[in-house]
Scaffold this motif. Sequence first.
Motif, PDB file in Angstrom:
ATOM      1  N   MET A   1     -18.904 -22.102  16.290  1.00 15.68           N
ATOM      2  CA  MET A   1     -20.062 -22.445  15.513  1.00 15.68           C
ATOM      3  C   MET A   1     -20.139 -21.509  14.305  1.00 15.68           C
ATOM      4  SD  MET A   1     -23.974 -23.002  16.872  1.00 15.68           S
ATOM      5  CE  MET A   1     -23.417 -23.757  18.363  1.00 15.68           C
ATOM      6  N   GLU A   2     -20.444 -22.078  13.171  1.00 15.26           N
ATOM      7  CA  GLU A   2     -20.534 -21.296  11.938  1.00 15.26           C
ATOM      8  C   GLU A   2     -21.667 -20.272  12.019  1.00 15.26           C
ATOM      9  OE1 GLU A   2     -18.609 -21.343   9.102  1.00 15.26           O
ATOM     10  OE2 GLU A   2     -17.293 -22.674  10.212  1.00 15.26           O
ATOM     11  N   THR A   3     -21.427 -19.093  11.449  1.00 13.97           N
ATOM     12  CA  THR A   3     -22.465 -18.060  11.436  1.00 13.97           C
ATOM     13  C   THR A   3     -23.145 -17.957  10.080  1.00 13.97           C
ATOM     14  OG1 THR A   3     -20.836 -16.372  10.851  1.00 13.97           O
ATOM     15  CG2 THR A   3     -21.316 -16.684  13.201  1.00 13.97           C
ATOM     16  N   ARG A   4     -22.541 -18.584   9.074  1.00 11.42           N
ATOM     17  CA  ARG A   4     -23.158 -18.595   7.744  1.00 11.42           C
ATOM     18  C   ARG A   4     -22.816 -19.906   7.047  1.00 11.42           C
ATOM     19  NH1 ARG A   4     -19.360 -14.266   4.538  1.00 11.42           N
ATOM     20  NH2 ARG A   4     -17.553 -15.613   4.506  1.00 11.42           N
ATOM     21  N   PHE A   5     -23.640 -20.218   6.026  1.00  9.32           N
ATOM     22  CA  PHE A   5     -23.493 -21.491   5.335  1.00  9.32           C
ATOM     23  C   PHE A   5     -23.496 -21.271   3.836  1.00  9.32           C
ATOM     24  CE2 PHE A   5     -25.792 -22.262   9.293  1.00  9.32           C
ATOM     25  CZ  PHE A   5     -24.908 -23.133   9.914  1.00  9.32           C
ATOM     26  N   GLN A   6     -22.628 -22.003   3.146  1.00  6.97           N
ATOM     27  CA  GLN A   6     -22.591 -21.929   1.690  1.00  6.97           C
ATOM     28  C   GLN A   6     -23.797 -22.678   1.128  1.00  6.97           C
ATOM     29  OE1 GLN A   6     -19.616 -24.202  -0.540  1.00  6.97           O
ATOM     30  NE2 GLN A   6     -19.137 -22.330  -1.654  1.00  6.97           N
ATOM     31  N   VAL A   7     -24.490 -22.019   0.172  1.00  2.12           N
ATOM     32  CA  VAL A   7     -25.646 -22.663  -0.468  1.00  2.12           C
ATOM     33  C   VAL A   7     -25.417 -22.909  -1.948  1.00  2.12           C
ATOM     34  CG1 VAL A   7     -27.356 -21.862   1.195  1.00  2.12           C
ATOM     35  CG2 VAL A   7     -26.804 -20.428  -0.791  1.00  2.12           C
ATOM     36  N   GLY A   8     -24.352 -22.320  -2.510  1.00  2.00           N
ATOM     37  CA  GLY A   8     -24.095 -22.534  -3.921  1.00  2.00           C
ATOM     38  C   GLY A   8     -22.817 -21.875  -4.391  1.00  2.00           C
ATOM     39  N   VAL A   9     -22.434 -22.251  -5.631  1.00  2.00           N
ATOM     40  CA  VAL A   9     -21.268 -21.666  -6.295  1.00  2.00           C
ATOM     41  C   VAL A   9     -21.688 -21.292  -7.712  1.00  2.00           C
ATOM     42  CG1 VAL A   9     -18.912 -22.065  -7.121  1.00  2.00           C
ATOM     43  CG2 VAL A   9     -19.648 -23.060  -4.948  1.00  2.00           C
ATOM     44  N   ILE A  10     -21.407 -20.055  -8.099  1.00  2.00           N
ATOM     45  CA  ILE A  10     -21.740 -19.607  -9.451  1.00  2.00           C
ATOM     46  C   ILE A  10     -20.769 -20.263 -10.426  1.00  2.00           C
ATOM     47  CG2 ILE A  10     -21.854 -17.617 -11.007  1.00  2.00           C
ATOM     48  CD1 ILE A  10     -22.681 -15.944  -8.549  1.00  2.00           C
ATOM     49  N   THR A  11     -21.321 -20.934 -11.433  1.00  4.29           N
ATOM     50  CA  THR A  11     -20.461 -21.628 -12.389  1.00  4.29           C
ATOM     51  C   THR A  11     -20.255 -20.841 -13.673  1.00  4.29           C
ATOM     52  OG1 THR A  11     -22.317 -22.857 -13.330  1.00  4.29           O
ATOM     53  CG2 THR A  11     -21.110 -23.893 -11.511  1.00  4.29           C
ATOM     54  N   SER A  12     -21.297 -20.134 -14.133  1.00  3.62           N
ATOM     55  CA  SER A  12     -21.181 -19.422 -15.407  1.00  3.62           C
ATOM     56  C   SER A  12     -22.380 -18.500 -15.607  1.00  3.62           C
ATOM     57  CB  SER A  12     -21.135 -20.437 -16.562  1.00  3.62           C
ATOM     58  OG  SER A  12     -22.335 -21.184 -16.597  1.00  3.62           O
ATOM     59  N   PRO A  13     -22.253 -17.572 -16.572  1.00  6.26           N
ATOM     60  CA  PRO A  13     -23.422 -16.768 -16.949  1.00  6.26           C
ATOM     61  C   PRO A  13     -24.461 -17.668 -17.619  1.00  6.26           C
ATOM     62  CG  PRO A  13     -21.388 -15.758 -17.744  1.00  6.26           C
ATOM     63  CD  PRO A  13     -21.040 -17.138 -17.262  1.00  6.26           C
ATOM     64  N   HIS A  14     -25.710 -17.230 -17.581  1.00  6.01           N
ATOM     65  CA  HIS A  14     -26.795 -17.948 -18.248  1.00  6.01           C
ATOM     66  C   HIS A  14     -27.526 -16.933 -19.118  1.00  6.01           C
ATOM     67  CE1 HIS A  14     -29.859 -21.067 -18.757  1.00  6.01           C
ATOM     68  NE2 HIS A  14     -30.723 -20.063 -18.750  1.00  6.01           N
ATOM     69  N   GLY A  15     -27.340 -17.015 -20.405  1.00  3.85           N
ATOM     70  CA  GLY A  15     -27.981 -16.066 -21.321  1.00  3.85           C
ATOM     71  C   GLY A  15     -27.301 -14.710 -21.305  1.00  3.85           C
ATOM     72  N   VAL A  16     -28.042 -13.690 -21.749  1.00  4.78           N
ATOM     73  CA  VAL A  16     -27.451 -12.352 -21.901  1.00  4.78           C
ATOM     74  C   VAL A  16     -28.055 -11.322 -20.955  1.00  4.78           C
ATOM     75  CG1 VAL A  16     -26.788 -12.730 -24.304  1.00  4.78           C
ATOM     76  CG2 VAL A  16     -29.051 -11.780 -23.772  1.00  4.78           C
ATOM     77  N   ASN A  17     -29.002 -11.734 -20.101  1.00  7.86           N
ATOM     78  CA  ASN A  17     -29.710 -10.773 -19.258  1.00  7.86           C
ATOM     79  C   ASN A  17     -29.213 -10.714 -17.815  1.00  7.86           C
ATOM     80  OD1 ASN A  17     -31.413  -9.962 -21.368  1.00  7.86           O
ATOM     81  ND2 ASN A  17     -32.700 -11.771 -21.035  1.00  7.86           N
ATOM     82  N   GLY A  18     -28.038 -11.241 -17.541  1.00  8.09           N
ATOM     83  CA  GLY A  18     -27.476 -11.142 -16.196  1.00  8.09           C
ATOM     84  C   GLY A  18     -27.799 -12.298 -15.270  1.00  8.09           C
ATOM     85  N   GLU A  19     -28.369 -13.363 -15.803  1.00 11.54           N
ATOM     86  CA  GLU A  19     -28.623 -14.533 -14.972  1.00 11.54           C
ATOM     87  C   GLU A  19     -27.344 -15.362 -14.842  1.00 11.54           C
ATOM     88  OE1 GLU A  19     -33.258 -15.657 -15.642  1.00 11.54           O
ATOM     89  OE2 GLU A  19     -31.888 -16.167 -17.272  1.00 11.54           O
ATOM     90  N   VAL A  20     -27.281 -16.150 -13.753  1.00 14.09           N
ATOM     91  CA  VAL A  20     -26.115 -17.016 -13.527  1.00 14.09           C
ATOM     92  C   VAL A  20     -26.562 -18.439 -13.237  1.00 14.09           C
ATOM     93  CG1 VAL A  20     -24.525 -15.225 -12.722  1.00 14.09           C
ATOM     94  CG2 VAL A  20     -26.041 -16.351 -11.074  1.00 14.09           C
ATOM     95  N   ASN A  21     -25.745 -19.401 -13.659  1.00 15.22           N
ATOM     96  CA  ASN A  21     -25.930 -20.801 -13.299  1.00 15.22           C
ATOM     97  C   ASN A  21     -25.252 -21.012 -11.955  1.00 15.22           C
ATOM     98  OD1 ASN A  21     -27.237 -21.854 -15.690  1.00 15.22           O
ATOM     99  ND2 ASN A  21     -25.297 -21.515 -16.728  1.00 15.22           N
ATOM    100  N   VAL A  22     -25.972 -21.617 -11.028  1.00 17.02           N
ATOM    101  CA  VAL A  22     -25.445 -21.869  -9.691  1.00 17.02           C
ATOM    102  C   VAL A  22     -25.471 -23.363  -9.422  1.00 17.02           C
ATOM    103  CG1 VAL A  22     -25.804 -21.497  -7.219  1.00 17.02           C
ATOM    104  CG2 VAL A  22     -26.221 -19.620  -8.839  1.00 17.02           C
ATOM    105  N   PHE A  23     -24.326 -23.909  -9.027  1.00 17.32           N
ATOM    106  CA  PHE A  23     -24.268 -25.286  -8.565  1.00 17.32           C
ATOM    107  C   PHE A  23     -24.655 -25.269  -7.089  1.00 17.32           C
ATOM    108  CE2 PHE A  23     -22.133 -28.819  -6.480  1.00 17.32           C
ATOM    109  CZ  PHE A  23     -22.642 -29.875  -7.211  1.00 17.32           C
ATOM    110  N   PRO A  24     -25.783 -25.903  -6.721  1.00 12.72           N
ATOM    111  CA  PRO A  24     -26.223 -25.843  -5.324  1.00 12.72           C
ATOM    112  C   PRO A  24     -25.352 -26.721  -4.425  1.00 12.72           C
ATOM    113  CG  PRO A  24     -27.731 -27.173  -6.622  1.00 12.72           C
ATOM    114  CD  PRO A  24     -26.717 -26.617  -7.580  1.00 12.72           C
ATOM    115  N   THR A  25     -24.969 -26.183  -3.275  1.00 18.30           N
ATOM    116  CA  THR A  25     -24.205 -26.949  -2.287  1.00 18.30           C
ATOM    117  C   THR A  25     -25.050 -27.185  -1.041  1.00 18.30           C
ATOM    118  OG1 THR A  25     -23.217 -24.913  -1.440  1.00 18.30           O
ATOM    119  CG2 THR A  25     -21.964 -26.134  -3.115  1.00 18.30           C
ATOM    120  N   THR A  26     -26.341 -27.081  -1.197  1.00 16.34           N
ATOM    121  CA  THR A  26     -27.296 -27.309  -0.125  1.00 16.34           C
ATOM    122  C   THR A  26     -28.047 -28.608  -0.409  1.00 16.34           C
ATOM    123  OG1 THR A  26     -29.263 -26.409   0.969  1.00 16.34           O
ATOM    124  CG2 THR A  26     -28.964 -25.823  -1.338  1.00 16.34           C
TER     125      THR A  26
END
Length: 171
Positions: A1-26
Amino acid sequence: METRFQVGVITSPHGVNGEVNVFPTTDDPKRFRRLKEVILVRGKEEKAVEIESVKFFKQMVILKLKGFDDRDAVEKLRQCSLFVTRDKAVRLQKDEYFIADLMGLRVLDGDKEDQEIGTLEDVMATGANDVYVIRLSDGGELLLPAIKQCVLEVNVEEGFVRVHVMDGLMP
């Protein structure tokens, strides 16, 4: 049985302040609002990272992760996966299962004295209902609608799914 689940994949930076775009896999991207922490997986490296803020734009989730404060820091995170542990996963209703827990289950034919007919290989979301992709023992493939008339019992702990194959479905 899985102990963890993928909820997203980071696709790219978003802006200049350290944010990231995440493609949700949930199934429910809004769940990111309730998450305080995710496991960031980069190659073989895993690191628990605190979520500082969450925004939504179109089909993407925009996250600010603690400790990543500029575009250069997050540029290296492209294609990194984000996971949650089972205890932080979405609570399931009765007769709901995590797809990861269904993969690899033995498929038994409830009409033929529980004869093993194959292995559950994938679950396809079709809108109306899911469809179980079953790799048959003879190498063929069976697409079985995940409806009460076809799925008689799911027992993740014992590793099987008992099914009724409607006439015309077996290849």
